[in-house]
Design a protein around this motif. Structure first.
Motif, PDB file in Angstrom:
ATOM      1  N   ASP A  66      -1.200  11.347  -2.107  1.00 40.11           N
ATOM      2  CA  ASP A  66      -1.302  10.271  -1.128  1.00 40.11           C
ATOM      3  C   ASP A  66      -2.512  10.496  -0.230  1.00 40.11           C
ATOM      4  OD1 ASP A  66       1.010   9.083  -2.099  1.00 40.11           O
ATOM      5  OD2 ASP A  66       2.305  10.232  -0.746  1.00 40.11           O
TER       6      ASP A  66
ATOM      7  N   ARG B 182      -6.809  -3.717  -4.549  1.00 39.87           N
ATOM      8  CA  ARG B 182      -5.482  -3.151  -4.827  1.00 39.87           C
ATOM      9  C   ARG B 182      -5.288  -2.885  -6.320  1.00 39.87           C
ATOM     10  NH1 ARG B 182      -2.140  -3.192  -0.486  1.00 39.87           N
ATOM     11  NH2 ARG B 182      -2.423  -4.765   1.152  1.00 39.87           N
TER      12      ARG B 182
ATOM     13  N   THR C 281       0.475  -1.092  -4.080  1.00 35.78           N
ATOM     14  CA  THR C 281       1.011  -1.491  -2.771  1.00 35.78           C
ATOM     15  C   THR C 281       0.513  -0.598  -1.636  1.00 35.78           C
ATOM     16  OG1 THR C 281       2.970  -0.052  -2.830  1.00 35.78           O
ATOM     17  CG2 THR C 281       3.107  -2.147  -4.000  1.00 35.78           C
ATOM     18  N   ALA C 282      -0.173   0.484  -1.972  1.00 30.47           N
ATOM     19  CA  ALA C 282      -0.533   1.497  -0.973  1.00 30.47           C
ATOM     20  C   ALA C 282      -1.562   0.976   0.023  1.00 30.47           C
ATOM     21  CB  ALA C 282      -1.072   2.740  -1.666  1.00 30.47           C
ATOM     22  N   ALA C 283      -1.484   1.498   1.226  1.00 31.95           N
ATOM     23  CA  ALA C 283      -2.461   1.139   2.248  1.00 31.95           C
ATOM     24  C   ALA C 283      -3.820   1.750   1.919  1.00 31.95           C
ATOM     25  CB  ALA C 283      -1.983   1.638   3.610  1.00 31.95           C
ATOM     26  N   GLN C 284      -4.858   1.018   2.246  1.00 30.89           N
ATOM     27  CA  GLN C 284      -6.229   1.495   2.147  1.00 30.89           C
ATOM     28  C   GLN C 284      -7.029   0.772   3.216  1.00 30.89           C
ATOM     29  OE1 GLN C 284      -8.518  -0.119  -1.353  1.00 30.89           O
ATOM     30  NE2 GLN C 284      -6.443  -0.512  -2.133  1.00 30.89           N
TER      31      GLN C 284
ATOM     32  N   HIS D 189       0.091  -1.462   3.798  1.00 29.97           N
ATOM     33  CA  HIS D 189       1.113  -1.283   2.767  1.00 29.97           C
ATOM     34  C   HIS D 189       1.741  -2.639   2.437  1.00 29.97           C
ATOM     35  CE1 HIS D 189       4.217   0.615   0.439  1.00 29.97           C
ATOM     36  NE2 HIS D 189       5.189   0.258   1.267  1.00 29.97           N
TER      37      HIS D 189
ATOM     38  N   PRO E  69       4.563  -3.697  -0.290  1.00 34.84           N
ATOM     39  CA  PRO E  69       5.490  -3.537  -1.419  1.00 34.84           C
ATOM     40  C   PRO E  69       5.859  -4.851  -2.086  1.00 34.84           C
ATOM     41  CG  PRO E  69       6.614  -3.222   0.686  1.00 34.84           C
ATOM     42  CD  PRO E  69       5.151  -3.267   0.987  1.00 34.84           C
TER      43      PRO E  69
END
Length: 238
Positions: A62, A144, A193-196, A201, A203
């Protein structure tokens, strides 16, 4: 019958696997894929590669999406950039502190491929528009899904049109253009779905894909003939 399926709107390369990439105007494609794409990865002491999932080859790490990488005109070794976009003079030392893992390093591909599957990912604007409608509360951005090619499709093109390309060849109109053989789609994981940077975030995106399309999105392709890809090139399906 040959048909034009779209125009290349954006080109992306990810010099370090699982980090943010760089946008290009033009890129050479060799037998391996876009030159320099995922040529490096963050590797742990057991040889597993930093990713958004755990498998025999990959280890979930992560935070990698908060970093980015670029080659620019240098093809021998990428620059790794911190979350503020600053180049890191000592990537290994930074990665060990950032990931809180003492066994990681930036490593060039050797005997184990850095690709999850095939080398080139193509995603259409028609499918991206569907994701935006299916997950209206999310900020939907192509980053994404980490495509190499975002293809602008004609008005009225249905979502997931990529599924109809499998088994066919895509060619640009240029004499020196690359040729791709489409095979299958990517199975999406939590990395979608991960934050960047700039993207929280989300989902709901993966939930929508699971309900509608078995968690699959894009068209993956092998390189049939090396060549060049350029913004504005049209791709014809044969």
């Amino acid at each position: 019958m040959a048909e034009i399926i779209g125009v290349i709107e954006r080109l992306w390369r990810y010099p370090v696997k699982s980090t943010g990439g760089e946008r290009l105007d033009s890129v050479l494609v060799d037998e391996r894929g876009l030159t320099g794409d995922r040529l490096y990865a963050v590797r742990d002491g057991s040889g597993r590669l930093g990713s958004g999932k755990n498998t025999r080859r990959f280890r979930r790490m992560d935070g990698l999406l908060r970093l980015s990488s670029r080659l620019g005109h240098r093809l021998d070794r990428p620059e790794l950039l911190d979350p503020l976009g600053r180049p890191l003079p000592d990537p290994d030392t930074f990665l060990r502190a950032f990931l809180q893992r003492e066994d990681v390093e930036l490593a060039r591909e050797d005997g184990v491929s850095h690709f999850d599957s095939l080398a080139v990912s193509v995603l259409t604007t028609a499918t991206l528009d569907w994701v935006r409608e299916a997950a209206p509360s999310a900020i939907v951005d192509e980053r994404r899904f980490r495509p190499n090619i975002v293809l602008r499709t004609p008005p009225g093109t249905p979502p997931f049109i990529e599924d109809t390309w499998f088994g066919h060849e895509g060619r640009t109109e240029s004499e020196d253009g690359a040729r791709l053989t489409f095979s299958h789609s990517s199975e999406r994981c939590a990395m979608t779905t991960a934050a960047q940077p700039g993207l929280p975030h989300a989902p709901e995106i993966l939930k929508a894909l699971a309900q509608e399309h078995d968690n699959r999105l894009d068209a993956l392709a092998a390189v049939r003939r090396p060549g060049r890809l350029r913004l504005g090139d049209s791709i014809t399906l044969f």
